[in-house]
Design a protein around this motif. Sequence first.
Motif, PDB file in Angstrom:
ATOM      1  N   LEU A 194     -47.947 120.771 -23.384  1.00  0.00           N
ATOM      2  CA  LEU A 194     -48.274 120.443 -24.431  1.00  0.00           C
ATOM      3  C   LEU A 194     -48.025 121.755 -25.381  1.00  0.00           C
ATOM      4  N   LEU A 195     -48.594 122.930 -24.968  1.00  0.00           N
ATOM      5  CA  LEU A 195     -48.651 123.946 -25.516  1.00  0.00           C
ATOM      6  C   LEU A 195     -47.458 125.116 -25.240  1.00  0.00           C
ATOM      7  N   GLY A 205     -49.661 133.304 -34.676  1.00  0.00           N
ATOM      8  CA  GLY A 205     -51.176 132.308 -34.734  1.00  0.00           C
ATOM      9  C   GLY A 205     -51.043 131.273 -33.669  1.00  0.00           C
ATOM     10  N   LEU A 206     -49.966 130.671 -33.881  1.00  0.00           N
ATOM     11  CA  LEU A 206     -49.837 129.505 -32.813  1.00  0.00           C
ATOM     12  C   LEU A 206     -49.657 129.937 -31.149  1.00  0.00           C
ATOM     13  N   ALA A 207     -48.829 131.180 -31.171  1.00  0.00           N
ATOM     14  CA  ALA A 207     -48.807 131.604 -29.788  1.00  0.00           C
ATOM     15  C   ALA A 207     -50.193 132.310 -29.289  1.00  0.00           C
ATOM     16  N   ALA A 210     -52.250 129.299 -28.191  1.00  0.00           N
ATOM     17  CA  ALA A 210     -52.308 128.577 -27.048  1.00  0.00           C
ATOM     18  C   ALA A 210     -52.809 129.574 -25.996  1.00  0.00           C
ATOM     19  N   VAL A 211     -52.446 130.664 -26.002  1.00  0.00           N
ATOM     20  CA  VAL A 211     -53.018 131.882 -25.150  1.00  0.00           C
ATOM     21  C   VAL A 211     -54.506 131.949 -25.012  1.00  0.00           C
ATOM     22  N   LEU A 212     -55.276 131.522 -26.209  1.00  0.00           N
ATOM     23  CA  LEU A 212     -56.761 131.605 -26.297  1.00  0.00           C
ATOM     24  C   LEU A 212     -57.265 130.329 -25.627  1.00  0.00           C
ATOM     25  N   ILE A 213     -56.649 129.293 -25.645  1.00  0.00           N
ATOM     26  CA  ILE A 213     -57.061 127.912 -25.176  1.00  0.00           C
ATOM     27  C   ILE A 213     -56.954 127.994 -23.811  1.00  0.00           C
ATOM     28  N   THR A 214     -55.677 128.435 -23.156  1.00  0.00           N
ATOM     29  CA  THR A 214     -55.517 128.378 -21.789  1.00  0.00           C
ATOM     30  C   THR A 214     -56.325 129.138 -21.089  1.00  0.00           C
TER      31      THR A 214
END
Length: 240
Positions: A194-195, A205-207, A210-214
């Motif tokens: 998904l990410l 910001g989106l990148a 994605a890194v932050l959530i992972t």
Amino acid sequence: MRGFVAFNYLILPITLFYFVIRHMHHVMDLFQDPSFVSALWNTVLISFIVAMINLIVGNLVGYFLAENHHWIWDLLLQLPLLVPLLIVAVAAQYGLLLLNMADSLIGVILVQLLPTLPYAIRIARNRFSELDHDIPKYIRLMGGGRWVMLTSVYLPLLQKSNETIVLLTIVISISQYATTSIVGGGIVPTMATLLFPFFTSTDIGLAATAVLITVLLSMIMVWSFRLVYSGFVWIVLRRF
């Protein structure tokens, strides 16, 4: 070395907290998406099952290899790491199709064992090789059984290696994109599938989100395991 590790444990949560505050609107938008929530739960479930299988099988096979060391076992242990993972995933997909397990949660779990289990076995084998091979004999001489040997001796001694296995397994499992896409067929959504477009996005910001959530998901799962494991060891040692 300990000071460096302690510094990393301190600076990492502060850095993550800063990114959470800065990109909170992106995070909130993701959590309002039902497909993201479904992928999140699938990722947690798959990573948990894969980590538990690696712990159990890795320690059992690692103990056997530590007691019966031979070059042929080392060779077999290296084979899954030498063959390109995509080739293994395609071959696994064909086998899972014959077993009617392709495009399913079980198929994704099985294929994620391929890049993780060899590492788990090697870590466990190296740890058992460092321990005294006469430990079972000493336990029997003192009147203890297998349960006492497992809970009161091996669990505390294997804590660091088990934490390493869980950390490695969860990080690999969460980040698996190609193998999950091939075997899952897009029917089993995960965080990686998904990410992945976010990582290649020109929007920083989106990148970053994605890194932050992972990273956050990996840290939460590893710390949760460490807390539960340490608590169980403390209870067992207090009891005996």
